[in-house]
Design an enzyme around this catalytic site. Sequence first.
Site: not given
Ligand code: IPM
Ligand code: MG
Length: 357
Positions: A142, A192, A224, A248, A252
């Site tokens: 990032y 990884k 993975d 990240d 999710d």
């Molecule tokens: C998160 C989000 C952020 C990230 C984005 C909005 C920049 O997806 O906090 O997980 O990738 O960190």
């Molecule tokens: Mg995110």
Amino acid sequence: MKRYKVVLLSGDGIGPEISEISINILKRLSQKYDFDIEIKEKYFGGIAYEKHNDPAPKETLDQCKASDAVLLACVGDVKYDNLPRELRPESGLLKLRAALNLFANIRPVKIRKSLLDSSSLKKEVIENVDLIVVRELIGGIYFGQPRGQITNTKVKKGFNTMVYDSKEIERITEVAIKIAKNRSKKICSVDKSNVLEVSQLWRDTVSEVALKENDLTLSNMYVDNAAMQLVKEPSQFDVILTSNLFGDILSDLAAMITGSIGMLPSASLSSSGPGVFEPVHGSAPDIAGKNIANPIAMALSTSMMLKIGLNEIEAADDIEIAIDNVLSKGYRTSDLDNGNCKVLSCSEIGEKIIQEI
Ligand code: IPM
Ligand code: MG
């Protein structure tokens, strides 16, 4: 009377709707527990770009630095996708994380009993899930340099750099260890390292730091495989320690185990100074302004702020209990509709939560 200064960044999309509920929750709790909470709202994200041509204006960052804690809803909208990268709402978020030195992102994934049937995974697979993703937040790909695009050639090129130094890995490992010590003393570090040099350093450094702790079990997993295991048998995990990009993605994935990404809170912390507390979900522009968003992740982030940021433990627990009570009475926002519950609007769910406090 204890007094707290909180900066609220309600941001874009559904941000203002879900923030409204958290403001009311905080007002209710400050009466109940007799503390004073000053909530200063500041522009941040796309709205700050509109007002000040900067998604993270200096004035907002200064106020955040001077606060006891920052409560952030969400930023972003497709309408900003064609702006130069540094003006996009997401860049503002990265700037805030860097400015407050928020290297540790904590994302707890907890199954709420009344939502066992809302997950796309089978009940037996998810019922014992209680894990925390500890994600490094201000390093890795990032932020790595060099980064950019070369477009003045026939074949264009885009590149980013995934880089960590051992100090960055050590400090996030120490956070994971501290959390694991209060839980089942198990850490799974995700990398990884079969392909990436940076991941090899990650694995070696994490192992070195963890080795100093004799009552800790460290395992390592390739990312993975970790994605696969999170779907196959998520209850095997306790603390997952990982880098910025992998965290990240995996958070999710882990969020969906709970039934909806609208359920997941997070805390972003530095070694001293205010933390930022925010839902894992985005700004959901498609449903913004319709009063149908799920305010629970934001309310749970408010709970994390009270607990970790302000040390108001009882007030924090009250939010969790209130949410469980509302869910167990069958009230849901539409993202959690299983055809067998009472679907309420965002503001109605908010009122129900407050009634339970
Ligand atoms: C998160 C989000 C952020 C990230 C984005 C909005 C920049 O997806 O906090 O997980 O990738 O960190
Ligand atoms: Mg995110």
